[in-house]
Design an enzyme around this catalytic site. Structure first.
Site, PDB file in Angstrom:
ATOM      1  CD  GLU A 146      65.163  30.979  32.514  1.00  0.00           C
ATOM      2  OE1 GLU A 146      64.825  31.827  31.661  1.00  0.00           O
ATOM      3  OE2 GLU A 146      65.221  31.231  33.738  1.00  0.00           O
ATOM      4  CG  ASP A 148      64.962  31.878  28.276  1.00  0.00           C
ATOM      5  OD1 ASP A 148      64.171  31.290  29.035  1.00  0.00           O
ATOM      6  OD2 ASP A 148      65.705  32.804  28.650  1.00  0.00           O
ATOM      7  CD  GLU A 151      63.248  35.028  27.504  1.00  0.00           C
ATOM      8  OE1 GLU A 151      62.713  35.314  28.588  1.00  0.00           O
ATOM      9  OE2 GLU A 151      64.459  35.224  27.266  1.00  0.00           O
TER      10      GLU A 151
END
Length: 303
Positions: A146, A148, A151
């Site tokens: 994952e 990001d 965010e």
């Protein structure tokens, strides 16, 4: 009338060509736009051949397709207050998700996003994540990847501040699961490996006020984050080699939820309709394949 139609179709052609020819902001090189993961959101409805916005809820994440739509050349992802129950548990908010139907691993990922009005309590995000049984034989111990890309508005507790992060604290984090020497699956997150997984940028602006560019280049060796064309963080690519979906979401954050038992749960005493509904707005998502350095074919694996 014929002349008017000719002009109309010429405008469409020029717009299409210019979208394909545009290059990533802030990085050099020779790039090819990958249509499977790119969208200007100019149509009247979600391109369901390219995107899935009808995913089942994940825990407290009550996704519903009516919270994702296109209007005036933008994608809108909404969060709204609505008490409801699932599997005997009570929840309080419904939100939206947009996820690519195909997956990819390496490339340059860019989106122009405006944050939501509600702070704290929500997190607009642009991210990549693997799911299912996809594996990379060159990294057999990695079971989940994952990245990001951004965010925002998380308002998480920061040790260095001895308090909650302000609204202009922009997170660019990494998460993975790997098998240890005994074959046991372990999480590696910013909490466990801040040196590798925790990255942030303190913006001189409020992400709720206007659109900004959030991007990341992912190569077999390195992950580099960019905001408004400026490099803001980088990390060695140790574990992030699985096929991943390009994803945009609105999710709840403290004080509306808390982390417990390895997941997230609502905090009923903090539930409020104040500030809802609210939405993040996305001008476009563009994904490119670099064609002038390493051989990095974009994966076309499907769900």
């Amino acid at each position: 009338m014929i002349r008017q139609l000719s002009v109309f179709f010429s405008v469409i052609l020029v717009t299409s060509l210019s979208a394909k020819d545009v290059q990533p902001v802030g990085v050099g090189g020779n790039w090819k736009l990958v249509e499977a993961f790119s969208d200007e959101f100019d149509g009247k409805a979600i391109n369901e051949k390219k995107w899935d916005h009808r995913l089942k809820p994940w825990g407290e994440r009550s996704w519903t397709p009516d919270n994702v739509w296109q209007k005036d050349g933008n994608l809108h992802i909404r969060a709204r207050y609505e008490e409801h129950a699932r599997k005997g548990k009570e929840y309080f908010y419904k939100m939206g998700i947009l996820r690519s139907r195909q997956k990819t691993t390496y490339g340059y990922f860019e989106a122009r996003i405006k944050g939501c009005d509600r702070f704290p309590g929500l997190c607009p995000a642009f991210w990549l994540y693997s799911y299912g049984v996809d594996r990379n034989p060159d990294y057999p111990h990695v079971t989940y990847s994952e990245i990001d890309i951004v965010e925002m508005q998380q308002n998480n507790y920061l040790k260095e501040l001895k308090g909650k992060a302000p609204v202009n604290h922009i997170d660019c984090n990494l998460h993975t699961r790997v098998l240890d020497e005994n074959g046991v699956e372990k999480w590696i997150r910013p909490q466990q490996r801040p040196d590798l997984c925790a990255h942030h940028y303190t913006a001189p602006w409020d992400p709720r006020d206007d659109f900004h560019l959030y991007a990341a280049e992912v190569t077999p060796d390195k992950i580099t984050w960019y905001i408004d064309g400026k490099e803001v963080a980088s990390a060695e690519n140790v574990y992030w080699h699985l096929p991943m979906a390009v994803t945009l979401t609105m999710e709840a954050r403290p004080p509306l939820i808390k982390w417990a038992n390895g997941g997230r749960v609502p905090v009923p005493e903090n539930v409020t309709p104040e500030g809802f509904p609210t939405e993040m707005v996305v001008d476009y998502v563009r994904v490119w394949e670099r064609i002038d350095s390493f051989d990095s074919p974009i994966s076309s694996s499907k769900n």
